[in-house]
Design a protein around this motif. Structure first.
Motif, short mmCIF file in Angstrom:
data_model
loop_
_atom_site.label_atom_id
_atom_site.label_comp_id
_atom_site.label_asym_id
_atom_site.label_seq_id
_atom_site.Cartn_x
_atom_site.Cartn_y
_atom_site.Cartn_z
N VAL A 112 0.88 -1.05 0.02
CA VAL A 112 -0.01 -0.13 0.04
C VAL A 112 0.87 1.33 0.08
N ASN A 113 1.97 1.46 0.88
CA ASN A 113 2.74 2.58 0.85
C ASN A 113 3.37 2.89 -0.49
N PHE A 114 3.67 1.81 -1.00
CA PHE A 114 4.50 1.85 -2.72
C PHE A 114 3.45 2.84 -3.37
N PHE A 115 2.19 2.51 -3.59
CA PHE A 115 1.08 2.92 -4.33
C PHE A 115 0.74 4.20 -3.74
N LEU A 116 0.78 4.44 -2.60
CA LEU A 116 0.51 5.74 -1.86
C LEU A 116 1.43 6.85 -2.60
N CYS A 118 3.00 6.67 -5.17
CA CYS A 118 2.90 6.88 -6.50
C CYS A 118 1.59 7.62 -6.86
N GLY A 119 0.94 8.01 -5.87
CA GLY A 119 -0.18 8.98 -5.96
C GLY A 119 -1.39 8.44 -5.91
N TYR A 120 -1.50 6.92 -5.50
CA TYR A 120 -2.88 6.19 -5.50
C TYR A 120 -3.51 6.57 -4.25
N GLU A 121 -4.84 6.19 -4.19
CA GLU A 121 -5.72 6.17 -2.54
C GLU A 121 -6.01 5.03 -2.43
N VAL A 122 -6.36 4.72 -1.32
CA VAL A 122 -6.82 3.44 -0.88
C VAL A 122 -8.47 3.49 -0.93
N VAL A 123 -9.10 2.51 -1.42
CA VAL A 123 -10.44 2.65 -1.57
C VAL A 123 -10.91 1.31 -1.22
N GLN A 124 -12.35 1.22 -1.23
CA GLN A 124 -12.94 -0.07 -1.09
C GLN A 124 -13.13 -1.04 -2.18
N ASP A 146 -7.26 -10.57 1.78
CA ASP A 146 -6.55 -9.43 2.53
C ASP A 146 -5.84 -8.43 1.85
N GLU A 147 -5.99 -8.14 0.58
CA GLU A 147 -5.22 -7.43 -0.32
C GLU A 147 -6.23 -6.01 -0.15
N ILE A 148 -5.22 -5.02 -0.35
CA ILE A 148 -6.11 -3.66 -0.22
C ILE A 148 -6.33 -2.87 -1.69
N ALA A 149 -7.29 -2.48 -1.89
CA ALA A 149 -7.49 -1.74 -3.11
C ALA A 149 -6.98 -0.49 -3.21
N VAL A 150 -6.28 0.04 -4.34
CA VAL A 150 -5.91 1.46 -4.53
C VAL A 150 -6.35 1.90 -5.82
N LEU A 151 -6.37 3.15 -6.06
CA LEU A 151 -6.90 3.56 -7.15
C LEU A 151 -6.32 5.10 -7.46
#
Length: 156
Positions: A112-116, A118-124, A146-151
Motif C-alpha cells: 500500500v505505501n508504495f502505491f500511496l 505513486c499517487g494512489y489512494e486506498v479505496v473499498q 486481505d489485499e488492499i484496493a488502490v486507485l
C-alpha cells in the motif's frame, strides 16, 4: 533514483523471466501465478524493466472496462528492490493507460505505501465489480481477501 533502468514492452523472449519472477511471488502468496502459456498469450500487456540489458522487473495492465485498468503482476527481481524500479514500471503502465484513453488505474496490493507514494489512494475493493467478477470469483482468497484496493485517476 535509478537512471540506468529502462522500461519497454515485453516480448515473447521475456516469457521465461516473467514466469520465474511471478512464480517466486506466487509461491510466497503475494501474487497470482501465471502459466507460461498465459504469459505468452498476454505478452502485449506486460512492461519489462531492464538494467544494462538484464531483466529486473515487470508489470502488466489488464483492462477491466471502458474506464478502468488494473496493474497486476508488478514485481522486482531480488537485489533490485528499493531502487525506484517499481515506480518506473507504474509510470510506464500509467502512460499506456493514458494512450488507451482510460482514466482510472487500480490495483489490489499488499504494498500500500508504495502505491500511496505513486499517487494512489486506498479505496473499498467493492467499488470494482469488474475485478470481482473477472478474477476474484476464481481466487482461493475470495471469501477472505486481505489485499488492499488502490486507485488513481489519471484525468484528475
Amino acid at each position: 533514483m535509478v537512471t540506468t533502468v529502462t522500461c519497454r514492452k515485453a516480448a515473447e523472449s521475456d516469457v521465461d523471466s516473467l514466469y520465474e519472477l511471478i512464480q517466486g511471488y506466487a509461491e510466497k502468496g503475494i501474487m497470482l501465478p501465471r502459466s507460461k502459456e498465459a504469459l505468452t498469450r498476454h505478452i502485449d500487456s506486460f512492461v519489462v524493466a531492464e538494467e544494462g540489458g538484464r531483466f529486473v522487473g515487470c508489470g502488466s495492465l489488464f483492462r477491466l472496462g471502458n474506464d478502468l485498468v488494473e496493474i497486476r503482476s508488478l514485481g522486482i527481481t531480488d537485489g533490485y528492490k528499493g531502487k525506484g524500479i517499481g515506480g518506473l514500471i507504474v509510470k510506464a503502465l500509467e502512460e499506456e493507460a493514458r494512450e488507451m484513453g482510460i482514466p482510472r488505474v487500480m490495483a489490489l496490493t499488499y504494498a500500500v505505501n508504495f502505491f500511496l507514494r505513486c499517487g494512489y489512494e486506498v479505496v473499498q475493493k467493492e467499488i470494482f465489480p469488474e475485478k470481482v467478477w473477472t478474477d476474484c470469483v476464481n481466487c482461493k482468497k475470495r471469501n477472505n481477501c486481505d489485499e488492499i484496493a488502490v486507485l488513481k485517476r489519471l484525468d484528475a
